[in-house]
Design a protein around this motif. Structure first.
Motif, PDB file in Angstrom:
ATOM      1  N   GLY A 141       0.779  -1.231   0.000  1.00  0.00           N
ATOM      2  CA  GLY A 141       0.000   0.000   0.000  1.00  0.00           C
ATOM      3  C   GLY A 141       0.808   1.277   0.000  1.00  0.00           C
ATOM      4  O   GLY A 141       0.238   2.370  -0.106  1.00  0.00           O
ATOM      5  N   ARG A 142       2.136   1.176   0.106  1.00  0.00           N
ATOM      6  CA  ARG A 142       2.982   2.370   0.156  1.00  0.00           C
ATOM      7  C   ARG A 142       3.929   2.428  -1.032  1.00  0.00           C
ATOM      8  O   ARG A 142       4.323   1.388  -1.574  1.00  0.00           O
ATOM      9  CB  ARG A 142       3.830   2.369   1.435  1.00  0.00           C
ATOM     10  N   ILE A 143       4.314   3.623  -1.427  1.00  0.00           N
ATOM     11  CA  ILE A 143       5.399   3.790  -2.392  1.00  0.00           C
ATOM     12  C   ILE A 143       6.705   3.781  -1.602  1.00  0.00           C
ATOM     13  O   ILE A 143       6.938   4.647  -0.756  1.00  0.00           O
ATOM     14  CB  ILE A 143       5.247   5.090  -3.195  1.00  0.00           C
ATOM     15  N   VAL A 144       7.549   2.773  -1.864  1.00  0.00           N
ATOM     16  CA  VAL A 144       8.780   2.619  -1.098  1.00  0.00           C
ATOM     17  C   VAL A 144       9.975   3.261  -1.789  1.00  0.00           C
ATOM     18  O   VAL A 144      11.013   3.491  -1.156  1.00  0.00           O
ATOM     19  CB  VAL A 144       9.073   1.127  -0.820  1.00  0.00           C
ATOM     20  N   GLN A 145       9.863   3.534  -3.097  1.00  0.00           N
ATOM     21  CA  GLN A 145      10.959   4.186  -3.814  1.00  0.00           C
ATOM     22  C   GLN A 145      10.433   4.760  -5.122  1.00  0.00           C
ATOM     23  O   GLN A 145       9.591   4.155  -5.782  1.00  0.00           O
ATOM     24  CB  GLN A 145      12.088   3.184  -4.103  1.00  0.00           C
ATOM     25  N   ARG A 146      10.931   5.947  -5.477  1.00  0.00           N
ATOM     26  CA  ARG A 146      10.597   6.576  -6.758  1.00  0.00           C
ATOM     27  C   ARG A 146      11.871   7.037  -7.429  1.00  0.00           C
ATOM     28  O   ARG A 146      12.819   7.468  -6.773  1.00  0.00           O
ATOM     29  CB  ARG A 146       9.697   7.796  -6.542  1.00  0.00           C
ATOM     30  N   GLY A 147      11.883   6.958  -8.775  1.00  0.00           N
ATOM     31  CA  GLY A 147      13.039   7.466  -9.484  1.00  0.00           C
ATOM     32  C   GLY A 147      13.054   7.010 -10.924  1.00  0.00           C
ATOM     33  O   GLY A 147      12.200   6.237 -11.364  1.00  0.00           O
ATOM     34  N   ALA A 148      14.028   7.500 -11.684  1.00  0.00           N
ATOM     35  CA  ALA A 148      14.222   7.060 -13.055  1.00  0.00           C
ATOM     36  C   ALA A 148      14.600   5.579 -13.055  1.00  0.00           C
ATOM     37  O   ALA A 148      15.198   5.085 -12.090  1.00  0.00           O
ATOM     38  CB  ALA A 148      15.321   7.882 -13.721  1.00  0.00           C
ATOM     39  N   PRO A 149      14.254   4.837 -14.117  1.00  0.00           N
ATOM     40  CA  PRO A 149      14.549   3.398 -14.136  1.00  0.00           C
ATOM     41  C   PRO A 149      16.001   3.071 -13.821  1.00  0.00           C
ATOM     42  O   PRO A 149      16.276   2.150 -13.037  1.00  0.00           O
ATOM     43  CB  PRO A 149      14.172   2.989 -15.565  1.00  0.00           C
ATOM     44  N   TYR A 150      16.954   3.816 -14.399  1.00  0.00           N
ATOM     45  CA  TYR A 150      18.373   3.529 -14.151  1.00  0.00           C
ATOM     46  C   TYR A 150      18.694   3.687 -12.669  1.00  0.00           C
ATOM     47  O   TYR A 150      19.381   2.846 -12.071  1.00  0.00           O
ATOM     48  CB  TYR A 150      19.242   4.476 -14.985  1.00  0.00           C
ATOM     49  N   ASN A 151      18.201   4.752 -12.062  1.00  0.00           N
ATOM     50  CA  ASN A 151      18.524   5.030 -10.660  1.00  0.00           C
ATOM     51  C   ASN A 151      17.889   4.020  -9.715  1.00  0.00           C
ATOM     52  O   ASN A 151      18.524   3.561  -8.760  1.00  0.00           O
ATOM     53  CB  ASN A 151      18.083   6.444 -10.288  1.00  0.00           C
ATOM     54  N   TYR A 176      17.031   0.991 -10.342  1.00  0.00           N
ATOM     55  CA  TYR A 176      17.639  -0.334 -10.525  1.00  0.00           C
ATOM     56  C   TYR A 176      19.013  -0.393  -9.862  1.00  0.00           C
ATOM     57  O   TYR A 176      19.366  -1.397  -9.230  1.00  0.00           O
ATOM     58  CB  TYR A 176      17.769  -0.643 -12.017  1.00  0.00           C
ATOM     59  N   ASN A 177      19.786   0.668  -9.998  1.00  0.00           N
ATOM     60  CA  ASN A 177      21.171   0.658  -9.532  1.00  0.00           C
ATOM     61  C   ASN A 177      21.357   1.187  -8.118  1.00  0.00           C
ATOM     62  O   ASN A 177      22.466   1.096  -7.573  1.00  0.00           O
ATOM     63  CB  ASN A 177      22.048   1.460 -10.497  1.00  0.00           C
ATOM     64  N   ALA A 178      20.302   1.718  -7.527  1.00  0.00           N
ATOM     65  CA  ALA A 178      20.377   2.172  -6.135  1.00  0.00           C
ATOM     66  C   ALA A 178      19.085   1.786  -5.415  1.00  0.00           C
ATOM     67  O   ALA A 178      18.308   2.650  -4.993  1.00  0.00           O
ATOM     68  CB  ALA A 178      20.609   3.682  -6.064  1.00  0.00           C
ATOM     69  N   PRO A 179      18.822   0.481  -5.275  1.00  0.00           N
ATOM     70  CA  PRO A 179      17.571   0.045  -4.640  1.00  0.00           C
ATOM     71  C   PRO A 179      17.508   0.477  -3.182  1.00  0.00           C
ATOM     72  O   PRO A 179      18.533   0.566  -2.491  1.00  0.00           O
ATOM     73  CB  PRO A 179      17.623  -1.480  -4.769  1.00  0.00           C
ATOM     74  N   ALA A 180      16.285   0.734  -2.722  1.00  0.00           N
ATOM     75  CA  ALA A 180      16.097   1.228  -1.361  1.00  0.00           C
ATOM     76  C   ALA A 180      16.351   0.155  -0.318  1.00  0.00           C
ATOM     77  O   ALA A 180      16.762   0.453   0.807  1.00  0.00           O
ATOM     78  CB  ALA A 180      14.676   1.772  -1.207  1.00  0.00           C
ATOM     79  N   ASP A 181      16.092  -1.096  -0.660  1.00  0.00           N
ATOM     80  CA  ASP A 181      16.294  -2.190   0.286  1.00  0.00           C
ATOM     81  C   ASP A 181      16.441  -3.496  -0.488  1.00  0.00           C
ATOM     82  O   ASP A 181      16.386  -3.519  -1.721  1.00  0.00           O
ATOM     83  CB  ASP A 181      15.138  -2.271   1.302  1.00  0.00           C
ATOM     84  N   ARG A 182      16.656  -4.565   0.266  1.00  0.00           N
ATOM     85  CA  ARG A 182      16.866  -5.880  -0.373  1.00  0.00           C
ATOM     86  C   ARG A 182      15.668  -6.290  -1.220  1.00  0.00           C
ATOM     87  O   ARG A 182      15.825  -6.809  -2.325  1.00  0.00           O
ATOM     88  CB  ARG A 182      17.149  -6.926   0.710  1.00  0.00           C
ATOM     89  N   ALA A 183      14.462  -6.057  -0.726  1.00  0.00           N
ATOM     90  CA  ALA A 183      13.266  -6.449  -1.475  1.00  0.00           C
ATOM     91  C   ALA A 183      13.157  -5.681  -2.780  1.00  0.00           C
ATOM     92  O   ALA A 183      12.722  -6.223  -3.797  1.00  0.00           O
ATOM     93  CB  ALA A 183      12.020  -6.234  -0.621  1.00  0.00           C
ATOM     94  N   ALA A 184      13.547  -4.406  -2.778  1.00  0.00           N
ATOM     95  CA  ALA A 184      13.519  -3.618  -4.010  1.00  0.00           C
ATOM     96  C   ALA A 184      14.507  -4.170  -5.024  1.00  0.00           C
ATOM     97  O   ALA A 184      14.207  -4.270  -6.217  1.00  0.00           O
ATOM     98  CB  ALA A 184      13.829  -2.156  -3.707  1.00  0.00           C
TER      99      ALA A 184
END
Length: 359
Positions: free
Chosen positions: A214-224, A226-234
């Motif tokens: 139910g929450r947005i856990v990360q927002r950004g351009a696809p490259y960013n 993918y290459n800087a995930p917010a956590d292991r699940a991301a």
């Protein structure tokens, strides 16, 4: 002066039977921008889309179009007054209308201007030659194109798309996605696409909003993202991952590949070092000569091949590591099928690793 978003939602919340399905979701999308709301089934993506479309009502939060409030918990513009186009998994073409009739359905009048708009859109989606056909005479891909033309016919400022390509086979899906993106960009609509497929989001989006529970856990351009995930699940949502578990001692974590920095993490804390299979490298030059650390790749570690599989353009090789008995996977370009039991030295791209608190 900051430009005004075409669509902006602020702190949207929605609960069903006491369960929070959408939890404080905020988004803004500019004209001509494609944003993908990405996440697993049941995370609240489609509910968010229905609230924006006006077919469901939020418990709290506001929706704005071109800076104007269109919906809060008291004031509500009806769906037909929001200037929003909709595309869903079910194309829902009217079987008794021709292609031209379907595309013209939401347009006012019957004059030459309507006909010109219908022909313009059918030309854009490559369906002008089918203008007098009926839906049952079209393939799934052709019906998809007509559904897109129909949704765009009234020139909506916002286009909402809920997994619209899921009913197409893989080869056709890629073709239709690319064509759809070209048409949407040419029309200048703000697009919110809901999908559970990372490849689709990466292919189409200017921005990805990754949603979970139910929450947005990360927002950004696809490259960013993918290459800087917010956590292991991301990280795991976008690709397969290897996880190396370690314990912090003196701001360092000991692994088979040497020590990893873990600044600010208390001693005794377990961390997960995440690396994707394509960044786990086999050191073919070293053979059985043993470790020889480098600044970039750290200490090589020995693993024993458990199995290998050819995947088409690459091979997937599974290793059991001598250091701790863990299993790691490496992707190798082309054909590489070593026999089980073969000992090999592995290296990792330290700049491609992510360190997170243990899951």
């Amino acid at each position: 002066m900051q430009p005004t978003p075409r669509l902006e939602i602020r702190d949207i919340e929605r609960s069903f039977e006491g369960r929070r399905v959408v939890d404080g979701v905020s988004l803004s999308i500019m004209p001509g921008q494609v944003t993908c709301l990405l996440g697993p089934s049941g995370c609240g993506k489609s509910t968010t889309l229905r609230i924006i479309a006006g077919v469901d009502m939020q418990d709290s939060g506001t929706i704005h179009v071109d800076g104007q409030l269109i919906c809060d918990t008291i004031y509500r513009v009806p769906p037909e007054g929001r200037g929003i186009g909709l595309m869903f998994q079910d194309f829902a073409l009217f079987p008794h209308l021709t292609v031209a009739g379907n595309v013209a359905f939401g347009l006012k009048g019957r004059g030459p201007e309507v006909r010109a708009r219908v022909e313009e859109l059918l030309r854009k989606v490559g369906m002008l030659g089918h203008i007098d056909n009926y839906p049952h005479q079209l393939s799934g891909g052709e019906q998809q194109r007509v559904a897109l033309a129909r949704a765009l016919a009234p020139r909506p400022g916002i286009m909402l798309m809920d997994e619209p390509f899921s009913g197409l086979d893989d080869r056709l899906r890629d073709e239709i996605r690319d064509e759809t993106l070209d048409v949407l960009k040419s029309e200048g609509a703000a697009v919110l696409l809901v999908t559970h497929e990372p490849a689709e989001a990466m292919r189409m989006a200017d921005e990805i909003a990754l949603m979970r529970d139910g929450r947005i856990v990360q927002r950004g351009a696809p490259y960013n993202i993918y290459n800087a995930p917010a956590d292991r699940a991301a990280a795991a949502f976008f690709s397969d991952i290897n996880v190396i578990r370690g314990k912090v001692r003196g701001a360092l974590t000991e692994t088979a590949f040497g020590h990893f920095l873990a600044p600010g993490v208390p001693d005794g804390t377990e961390v997960d070092i995440v690396i994707r299979p394509q960044h786990l490298k086999i050191d073919f030059d070293r053979g059985g000569r043993g470790p020889n650390p480098t600044a970039t790749e750290g200490t090589p570690a020995r693993g024993i091949v458990q199995r290998s599989r050819f995947m088409g353009s690459e091979s997937l090789v599974e290793f059991r590591m001598d250091f701790d008995g863990s299993l790691l996977h490496a992707l190798v370009p082309s054909v590489f099928l070593p026999q089980p039991g073969t000992a090999m030295w592995l290296m990792i791209r330290r700049d491609r690793c992510f360190v997170f608190p243990a899951a």
